[in-house]
Design a protein around this motif. Structure first.
Motif, PDB file in Angstrom:
ATOM      1  N   GLY A 200       0.826  -1.132  -0.018  1.00  0.00           N
ATOM      2  CA  GLY A 200       0.066  -0.265  -0.088  1.00  0.00           C
ATOM      3  C   GLY A 200       0.992   1.310   0.013  1.00  0.00           C
ATOM      4  O   GLY A 200       2.148   1.176  -0.319  1.00  0.00           O
ATOM      5  N   ALA A 201       0.316   2.457   0.249  1.00  0.00           N
ATOM      6  CA  ALA A 201       1.115   3.711   0.050  1.00  0.00           C
ATOM      7  C   ALA A 201       2.223   3.960   1.166  1.00  0.00           C
ATOM      8  O   ALA A 201       2.896   4.516   1.005  1.00  0.00           O
ATOM      9  CB  ALA A 201      -0.049   4.751   0.114  1.00  0.00           C
ATOM     10  N   SER A 202       1.803   3.177   2.464  1.00  0.00           N
ATOM     11  CA  SER A 202       3.066   3.466   3.460  1.00  0.00           C
ATOM     12  C   SER A 202       4.360   2.565   3.113  1.00  0.00           C
ATOM     13  O   SER A 202       5.255   3.077   3.749  1.00  0.00           O
ATOM     14  CB  SER A 202       2.407   3.137   4.687  1.00  0.00           C
ATOM     15  N   PHE A 203       4.141   1.800   2.370  1.00  0.00           N
ATOM     16  CA  PHE A 203       5.190   0.704   2.016  1.00  0.00           C
ATOM     17  C   PHE A 203       5.006   0.157   0.531  1.00  0.00           C
ATOM     18  O   PHE A 203       4.434  -1.120   0.543  1.00  0.00           O
ATOM     19  CB  PHE A 203       5.270  -0.617   3.122  1.00  0.00           C
ATOM     20  N   PRO A 204       5.153   0.813  -0.369  1.00  0.00           N
ATOM     21  CA  PRO A 204       4.803   0.531  -1.771  1.00  0.00           C
ATOM     22  C   PRO A 204       5.202  -0.781  -2.233  1.00  0.00           C
ATOM     23  O   PRO A 204       6.152  -1.187  -1.869  1.00  0.00           O
ATOM     24  CB  PRO A 204       5.154   1.592  -2.637  1.00  0.00           C
ATOM     25  N   MET A 205       4.737  -1.368  -3.177  1.00  0.00           N
ATOM     26  CA  MET A 205       5.122  -2.731  -4.086  1.00  0.00           C
ATOM     27  C   MET A 205       6.666  -2.313  -4.280  1.00  0.00           C
ATOM     28  O   MET A 205       6.917  -1.417  -5.071  1.00  0.00           O
ATOM     29  CB  MET A 205       4.287  -2.748  -4.976  1.00  0.00           C
ATOM     30  N   SER A 206       7.458  -3.638  -4.259  1.00  0.00           N
ATOM     31  CA  SER A 206       8.631  -3.474  -4.673  1.00  0.00           C
ATOM     32  C   SER A 206       9.252  -5.103  -4.845  1.00  0.00           C
ATOM     33  O   SER A 206       8.317  -5.811  -4.351  1.00  0.00           O
ATOM     34  CB  SER A 206       9.668  -2.816  -3.786  1.00  0.00           C
ATOM     35  N   ALA A 207      10.505  -5.143  -5.711  1.00  0.00           N
ATOM     36  CA  ALA A 207      10.811  -6.392  -5.687  1.00  0.00           C
ATOM     37  C   ALA A 207      11.057  -7.354  -4.548  1.00  0.00           C
ATOM     38  O   ALA A 207      10.534  -8.224  -4.362  1.00  0.00           O
ATOM     39  CB  ALA A 207      12.039  -6.407  -6.365  1.00  0.00           C
TER      40      ALA A 207
END
Ligand code: UT7
Length: 329
Positions: A200-207
């Motif tokens: 979500g916005a506080s910990f966005p999607m990443s590898a």
């Protein structure tokens, strides 16, 4: 304003064709068994969305039935409320996709995020809109594509949930039928017991998020179970109190379907015998906020809810959120 202000004029549900049985999990590489799942949860099978089933399309299928049974068309709707924990996209709300799909051309549309309690939250919002005369005909849908957010390598969660949708048309009450009481609560201090930590916005999607699978559902099962029982029991009491009724006036309890042991504990606490409790978790698993409208639709079709009956609805879910309602049909 005295209740009932609104009634549930028509109810429908939709479940995808594909059925996933407990016995299939072992072939998927999970160390589990049909016996363990049935004994701990009561679940035997669940429906899983096919390639053409989206959260919006499942909601639309349930909504069309609800509208037909209520004798209204999509053009009559002035508000579309969609409860979901599995929006098709993060922006915009999936309710607008539902609004477009059914062609509710005069309707406002928005999502409700209250997890498994979302259908009851949605009905309560609909009642408020109608009481304020901001709306007259409201569609409240609940649609969950849980299979898209489960970690299929985590046996402690993936065996529990299923995909499906339910919907109801809410209209001004007639003939004393409709919602007699409501109750809603939340406790966000307990959010980390059942959540999707990242993405979500506080910990966005990443590898890294993808690799660690922290965008998928995590649940502390045993802790969640304890809170579920406590909160469902409180909710049952409060809806009855608010309606000035006792358990003996209830013809049927329709609880959120997460685990048959939670349902049994709630019924025992409320003093409602299991013959007066609707249970279909064995065939659907936990369909989050869709479970109550699906159960209502099935209970009506089976003749277990008939005109004049008084029904207690009780829900609990991630958040935590919990709520309840007494409805006269
Ligand atoms: O929608 C509302 C939110 N959700 C709920 O209300 C669900 C609430 N929780 C539950 O329904 C139950 O806690 C579960 C069904 C999730 C789990 O049942 P439990 O009796 O609380 O089991 P547990 O989590 O305490 O786990 C007992 C054992 C563990 O093994 P160890 O540590 O005792 O060796 C788990 O690893 O069962 C193991 N286990 C499994 N074994 C076989 C967990 N999942 C499975 C599985 N198959 N699928």
């Amino acid at each position: 304003m005295t209740r009932p202000i609104v009634e549930l004029a028509g109810i429908g549900h939709y479940a995808p064709a594909r059925i996933l049985r407990n016995a299939e999990f072992q072939a998927m590489g999970l160390e589990t068994s049909h016996e363990w799942i049935v004994e701990r949860t009561g679940i035997c099978e669940r429906h899983i969305a096919g390639p053409n089933d989206t959260t919006a399309s499942m909601a639309a299928n349930a909504s069309r039935l609800a509208m037909e049974r209520a004798g209204v068309t999509a053009a009559d709707l002035d508000t579309v409320v969609l409860s979901t924990a599995t929006p098709d996209r993060l922006l915009p709300a999936t309710a607008v996709d539902l609004q477009a799909e059914i062609d509710a051309s005069h309707a406002a549309a928005f999502d409700i995020g209250a997890a498994c309690s979302g259908f009851l939250y949605g009905l309560t919002v609909a009642e408020g809109l109608i009481a304020a005369k901001s709306a007259e005909t409201v569609l409240v849908a609940a649609s969950e594509k849980m299979s898209a957010i489960l970690d299929w390598t985590d046996r402690a969660t993936c065996v529990l949930f299923g995909d499906a949708a339910g919907a109801a048309v809410v209209r001004p009450a007639r003939n004393g039928k409709g919602i007699l009481s409501t109750f809603m609560r939340s406790d966000g201090k307990l959010a980390d017991l059942l959540y999707r930590p990242h993405g979500g916005a506080s910990f966005p999607m990443s590898a890294e998020v993808l690799a660690q699978r922290t965008h998928l559902v995590k649940m502390a099962g045993r802790e969640t179970f304890k809170h579920a029982v406590r909160m469902m029991c409180e909710a049952a009491d409060r809806a009855l109190d608010n309606a000035h009724l006792d358990a003996s006036s209830i013809d049927l309890m329709v609880p959120h379907q997460a685990n048959v042991r939670i349902i049994e504990a709630t019924a025992k606490h409320a003093g409602i015998p299991m013959e007066k409790v609707f249970v279909n978790v064995g065939r659907y698993g936990n369909t989050s906020s869709a479970s109550i409208p699906i159960s209502l639709d099935e209970a009506i079709a089976a003749g277990r809810i008939r005109e004049g009956m008084t029904v207690l609805l009780v829900a609990f879910g991630a958040g935590f959120t919990w709520g309840s309602m007494v409805v006269r049909f």
